[in-house]
Design a protein around this motif. Structure first.
Motif, PDB file in Angstrom:
ATOM      1  N   ALA A  78       1.006  -1.537  -0.304  1.00  0.00           N
ATOM      2  CA  ALA A  78      -0.034   0.291   0.141  1.00  0.00           C
ATOM      3  C   ALA A  78       1.006   1.492   0.318  1.00  0.00           C
ATOM      4  O   ALA A  78       2.023   0.822   0.449  1.00  0.00           O
ATOM      5  N   VAL A  80       1.388   4.155   1.615  1.00  0.00           N
ATOM      6  CA  VAL A  80       1.150   4.837   2.910  1.00  0.00           C
ATOM      7  C   VAL A  80       2.409   5.667   3.720  1.00  0.00           C
ATOM      8  O   VAL A  80       1.948   6.562   4.243  1.00  0.00           O
ATOM      9  N   PRO A 128       0.713   5.649  11.528  1.00  0.00           N
ATOM     10  CA  PRO A 128       0.506   3.612  11.385  1.00  0.00           C
ATOM     11  C   PRO A 128       0.731   2.743  11.165  1.00  0.00           C
ATOM     12  O   PRO A 128       1.426   1.734  10.848  1.00  0.00           O
ATOM     13  N   GLU A 129      -0.456   3.114   9.711  1.00  0.00           N
ATOM     14  CA  GLU A 129       0.191   2.199   8.965  1.00  0.00           C
ATOM     15  C   GLU A 129       1.048   2.063   7.990  1.00  0.00           C
ATOM     16  O   GLU A 129       1.860   1.013   7.342  1.00  0.00           O
ATOM     17  N   ALA A 130       2.278   2.774   7.766  1.00  0.00           N
ATOM     18  CA  ALA A 130       3.617   3.176   7.224  1.00  0.00           C
ATOM     19  C   ALA A 130       4.820   2.566   8.306  1.00  0.00           C
ATOM     20  O   ALA A 130       5.708   1.957   8.292  1.00  0.00           O
ATOM     21  N   GLU A 132       3.502   0.173  10.458  1.00  0.00           N
ATOM     22  CA  GLU A 132       3.080  -1.666  10.398  1.00  0.00           C
ATOM     23  C   GLU A 132       4.296  -1.908   8.730  1.00  0.00           C
ATOM     24  O   GLU A 132       4.743  -3.415   9.020  1.00  0.00           O
ATOM     25  N   LEU A 133       3.874  -1.010   7.829  1.00  0.00           N
ATOM     26  CA  LEU A 133       4.641  -1.839   6.578  1.00  0.00           C
ATOM     27  C   LEU A 133       5.847  -1.422   6.521  1.00  0.00           C
ATOM     28  O   LEU A 133       6.751  -2.457   6.605  1.00  0.00           O
TER      29      LEU A 133
END
Length: 171
Positions: A78, A80, A128-130, A132-133
């Protein structure tokens, strides 16, 4: 008052001190220290290598270069944060962006297997998404054991799992 014998001893000691500090022995000591440092660096880059072999490439030329991550575990990543990348040098050093932070690691290839050492990364926070990636990317990178290069695609495998897929970056 100093005796003549004491004066000669002082002169002799001074001469020895000056000779020891002069360019002759200092250059010799420096050369030994530089050689030791080179050998130590060589053992880190290519364990067990002689000084002459130490700086020969240990990464296949088709794997060296700039790569952009496009998939983890076969799933497209994604968008992100920063685009995850890795730049692999022929000496085995590697660095890149995880999605938020920059990282550096060392690649080792031995007996047809490869592994990345622990990644040292900056410690910035991001969405948070970045984050996690980035965590998933660096975890998978630490688990890889084999690779395949097909044209402009680099695939890193962890066992039977195609853990990370990259496209060659533009130089």
């Amino acid at each position: 008052m100093t005796s003549p014998k004491g004066t000669w001893i002082a002169v002799a000691l001074t001469a020895l001190f000056v000779a020891a500090c002069g360019s002759g022995s200092g250059d010799s000591q420096q050369a030994v220290e530089e050689e030791s440092a080179e050998q130590m660096a060589a053992s880190y880059v290519n364990p067990g290598a002689s000084k002459e072999e130490a700086f020969e490439p240990i990464v296949p030329s088709e794997m060296a270069g700039a790569w952009t991550l496009i998939a983890i575990d076969g799933m497209p990543i994604a968008e992100v944060g920063k685009t995850p990348t890795i730049d692999i040098l022929e000496d085995g050093s590697a660095s890149g962006v995880g999605g938020v932070n920059r990282f550096r690691t060392q690649l080792e290839i031995f007996d047809g297997r490869l592994s990345f050492g622990p990644a040292a990364a900056t410690k910035m926070a991001g969405p948070p998404e970045a984050m996690e990636l980035e965590s998933t990317y660096l975890t998978r990178l630490g688990a890889v054991s084999t690779y395949a290069v097909e044209g402009n695609t680099l695939r890193l495998w962890a066992g039977d799992n195609e853990a990370l897929t990259f496209q060659r970056g533009e130089d």
